[in-house]
Design an enzyme around this catalytic site. Structure first.
Site, PDB file in Angstrom:
ATOM      1  NE  ARG A 147       9.395   9.433  15.671  1.00 38.63           N
ATOM      2  CZ  ARG A 147       9.819  10.611  14.995  1.00 38.63           C
ATOM      3  NH1 ARG A 147      10.838  10.798  15.094  1.00 38.63           N
ATOM      4  NH2 ARG A 147       8.606  11.640  15.248  1.00 38.63           N
ATOM      5  CE  LYS A 171       7.173   8.320  12.953  1.00 37.33           C
ATOM      6  NZ  LYS A 171       5.523   8.424  13.422  1.00 37.33           N
ATOM      7  CG  HIS A 243       7.253   5.119  21.311  1.00 35.90           C
ATOM      8  ND1 HIS A 243       8.097   5.509  20.296  1.00 35.90           N
ATOM      9  CD2 HIS A 243       6.099   5.821  21.172  1.00 35.90           C
ATOM     10  CE1 HIS A 243       7.708   6.368  19.505  1.00 35.90           C
ATOM     11  NE2 HIS A 243       6.616   6.704  19.908  1.00 35.90           N
ATOM     12  NE  ARG A 246       9.041   9.747  20.220  1.00 36.72           N
ATOM     13  CZ  ARG A 246       9.824  10.804  19.482  1.00 36.72           C
ATOM     14  NH1 ARG A 246      10.926  11.115  19.776  1.00 36.72           N
ATOM     15  NH2 ARG A 246       9.127  11.779  18.542  1.00 36.72           N
ATOM     16  CG  HIS A 269       6.049  15.449  17.989  1.00 35.44           C
ATOM     17  ND1 HIS A 269       5.506  15.588  19.316  1.00 35.44           N
ATOM     18  CD2 HIS A 269       6.426  14.086  17.922  1.00 35.44           C
ATOM     19  CE1 HIS A 269       5.555  14.515  19.886  1.00 35.44           C
ATOM     20  NE2 HIS A 269       5.967  13.250  18.942  1.00 35.44           N
ATOM     21  CE1 TYR A 278       4.513  12.005  25.705  1.00 31.01           C
ATOM     22  CE2 TYR A 278       4.909  13.476  23.643  1.00 31.01           C
ATOM     23  CZ  TYR A 278       4.851  12.208  24.435  1.00 31.01           C
ATOM     24  OH  TYR A 278       5.055  11.125  23.371  1.00 31.01           O
TER      25      TYR A 278
END
Length: 297
Positions: A147, A171, A243, A246, A269, A278
């Site tokens: 990110r 995150k 992004h 990514r 994730h 994806y």
């Protein structure tokens, strides 16, 4: 319950107990401030808000033509806020709990193909110090799937290039190890040893990898600008951002046969359902699989 005190306590809860990123905390607090403004307009006390009041608030917000994604995020934020009030302020019910979020059409992320990525990287002017830095930035964005916030906060002390790994803080301040390839290592070392070493580094940025020409930490906005300028330079007819690299990293791994769980770990994730986006494979390929392997084809 006073709004000012409740908002202060809610922010501390998000910081200390939920360990959310500053951007996520800002989003939550903005949602609560919108509700506060609505309640002030309607003369509603915080402890008297009911489900129908939340529904009216959402209808009010919808008049500003916000997207379904923003509406869903706003509702999720309110559910968290009232859940916090139940825990800390003994609020009897969560008035947002039973309200359903708008249905969302899952949009496939925009990705670049290998040729487009090569063209963007080839467009970098390597005769300047900033160009060498930008080359390392794009190689890491695409080679590690970071990110943009993880990129600009990347630390020298978290580079383990001898064993081909880097450590990033994602995150919620969650750390993860990500493999880094030889191409990215090569240009990262060139930047560190030939460019960064000559900068007058600002206080507080000593351990930050990517710096601007004044020796301060590179900003998220500057990374966006770098990529937009390169896209314009090669006349790339796509709306891209950091992004996008990514997304391309993940998409190319999955299309190449990488294990979905491994991609999930590298992207950071929490849920594999986020990574499953994806797995989009073009219809021609799916048809060829059926033709080649199904006994009735």
């Amino acid at each position: 319950m006073e709004w000012g005190i409740v908002k202060r306590d809610f922010k501390r809860y998000l910081q200390l107990e939920r360990s959310l990123s500053p951007n996520s905390i800002d989003a939550y607090m903005n949602d609560v401030s919108k509700l506060e403004a609505f309640c002030s307009f309607k003369n509603l006390a915080l402890n008297t808000i009911q489900t129908r009041d939340i529904q009216k608030f959402l209808l009010f917000i919808n008049d500003f033509n916000i997207s379904p994604y923003t509406q869903a995020r706003l509702l999720s934020g309110l559910k968290t806020f009232f859940g916090f009030l139940q825990i800390e302020y003994q609020l009897e019910d969560n008035p947002a709990e039973l309200i359903e979020a708008p249905r969302l059409n899952r949009k496939l992320p925009s990705v670049l193909n290998i040729q487009e990525i090569d063209a963007l990287i080839a467009a970098i002017d390597l005769s300047t110090p900033e160009g060498m830095r930008n080359k390392a930035i794009l190689e890491i964005l695409y080679g590690c799937g970071l990110r943009v916030s993880e990129l600009v906060n990347l630390k020298i002390s978290n580079l383990f290039l001898d064993i081909e790994f880097i450590k990033v803080e994602g995150k919620g301040n969650k750390e993860r190890l990500i493999p880094i390839g030889q191409q990215a290592i090569k240009y990262l070392r060139i930047y560190l040893e030939e460019v960064r070493i000559h900068l007058a580094i600002k206080s507080g940025a000593e351990d930050i990898v990517f710096l601007n020409r004044r020796g301060a930490q590179l900003t998220r906005v500057m990374v966006f600008i770098i990529i937009k300028r390169l896209a314009n330079k090669i006349a790339l007819n796509k709306d891209i951002s950091p992004h996008t690299f990514r997304h391309s990293f993940a998409s190319h791994l999955v299309e190449g046969g990488a294990d979905l769980r491994a991609v999930q770990d590298m992207l950071g994730h929490e849920s594999i359902t986020t990574t499953e986006i994806y797995t989009h494979i073009d219809k021609d390929y799916l048809q060829s699989v059926i033709t080649q392997y199904h006994p009735r084809s």
